[in-house]
Enzyme design. Structure first.
Site, PDB file in Angstrom:
ATOM      1  N   ASP A  73       0.855  -1.189   0.000  1.00 15.07           N
ATOM      2  CA  ASP A  73       0.000   0.000   0.000  1.00 15.07           C
ATOM      3  C   ASP A  73       0.887   1.234   0.000  1.00 15.07           C
ATOM      4  OD1 ASP A  73       0.041   1.012   3.100  1.00 15.07           O
ATOM      5  OD2 ASP A  73      -0.006  -1.178   3.038  1.00 15.07           O
ATOM      6  N   ASP A 162      -9.846   3.385   5.635  1.00 12.65           N
ATOM      7  CA  ASP A 162      -8.725   3.321   6.576  1.00 12.65           C
ATOM      8  C   ASP A 162      -9.150   4.080   7.825  1.00 12.65           C
ATOM      9  OD1 ASP A 162      -6.371   3.571   7.986  1.00 12.65           O
ATOM     10  OD2 ASP A 162      -5.232   4.506   6.363  1.00 12.65           O
ATOM     11  N   GLU A 164      -8.296   4.422  11.790  1.00 13.24           N
ATOM     12  CA  GLU A 164      -7.262   4.106  12.774  1.00 13.24           C
ATOM     13  C   GLU A 164      -6.991   5.334  13.626  1.00 13.24           C
ATOM     14  OE1 GLU A 164      -3.149   4.092  11.096  1.00 13.24           O
ATOM     15  OE2 GLU A 164      -4.180   3.934   9.155  1.00 13.24           O
TER      16      GLU A 164
END
Length: 274
Positions: A73, A162, A164
């Site tokens: 990634d 994503d 986090e």
């Protein structure tokens, strides 16, 4: 008390000076004078796994498995990526950061997203969530409109949320567990409505426990990409009995962030096709 030429008393001038210094020390990206306080990165600079080592540490890497497929990634930090080098090293899939919040698009996204495809990889795009800046639905729309869409060509992976640790402030973006779950649901529902696919959730188990209360309700429909820099994947967030992808290191060759798809290349292509 003496008066300065500006008309301020000496004590008020000192207070004003102190306020200016305090403001400078607390600006985003400015460390305290003694170096003890960490800097806050500029908006847009977040990327997958940037908080993993600080919060979860790292302890080895997994052994090679023929039933798993190597991936990477990337974000703007990698710039123009050497995709032929990665292909020749055995990497067969890639995700490129497309967007963050509703305020940032990756200027290298085209080179990364199209370049990986051009060498033969299966590719996808991810969105770095900032739940304190806009709704989940608004961020899903921003993502889809700027590189996060999906097509059933067998070479395009579904978009990734994503979610986090917040690199710009409070780890949970100032949200309660129930509010965070609602925000994530808002994003996932809108992404599905726009693309016809379920987005993948990228997260770390420790963050998921802390910020969603270890909510289990997404596991039945949402693929999991788990972050853990170790020789085994470890505990998964509640509800998931297996993972689809695993980010296992941030110190790989050519590109730091390396990942495993939990299946063969044929299974990866079937997953991409939907």
């Amino acid at each position: 008390m003496p008066v300065l030429r500006s008309g301020l008393t000496r004590s008020s001038a000192l207070s004003a000076t102190g306020a200016v210094l305090l403001a400078l020390l607390t600006l985003p990206g400015t460390a305290a004078a003694d170096g003890a306080s960490p800097t806050v990165p500029p908006r847009g600079s977040a990327h997958m796994g940037m908080g993993v080592i600080a919060h979860d540490g790292q302890s080895g890497v997994p052994t090679a498995r023929s039933t798993q497929t190597e991936g990477v990634d990337v974000s703007s930090h990698q710039g123009n990526v050497a995709w032929p080098t990665l292909w020749n090293s055995g990497v067969r899939w890639a995700y490129a950061k497309a967007t963050e919040g509703t305020y940032y698009t990756n200027p290298y996204h085209a080179q990364q997203y199209n370049g990986s495809y051009d060498v033969g990889m299966v590719r996808g795009a991810y969105h770095f969530a900032t739940p304190d800046t806009a709704s989940g639905a608004a961020q899903a729309d921003f993502f889809v409109d700027r590189g996060g869409a999906w097509s059933a060509d067998g070479r395009t992976l579904p978009g990734v949320l994503d979610i986090e640790w917040n690199p710009y402030g409070d780890a949970c973006y100032g949200k309660s567990a129930s509010s965070m779950v609602s925000w994530i649901r808002d994003f996932l529902d809108q992404y599905r409505a726009r693309t016809g696919r379920d987005a993948v959730i990228y997260t770390a188990t420790s963050w998921w426990k802390q910020c969603t209360g270890n909510y289990a309700g997404f596991a039945s429909t949402t693929p999991l990409w788990v972050a853990r820099y170790a020789s085994t994947v470890g505990e998964l967030p509640a509800g998931w009995t297996t993972y689809t992808m695993w980010q296992y290191t941030s110190t790989g060759p050519t590109v730091g962030d390396h990942d495993r798809f939990n299946g063969t290349l044929d299974r990866l292509r079937a997953f991409a096709a939907g």
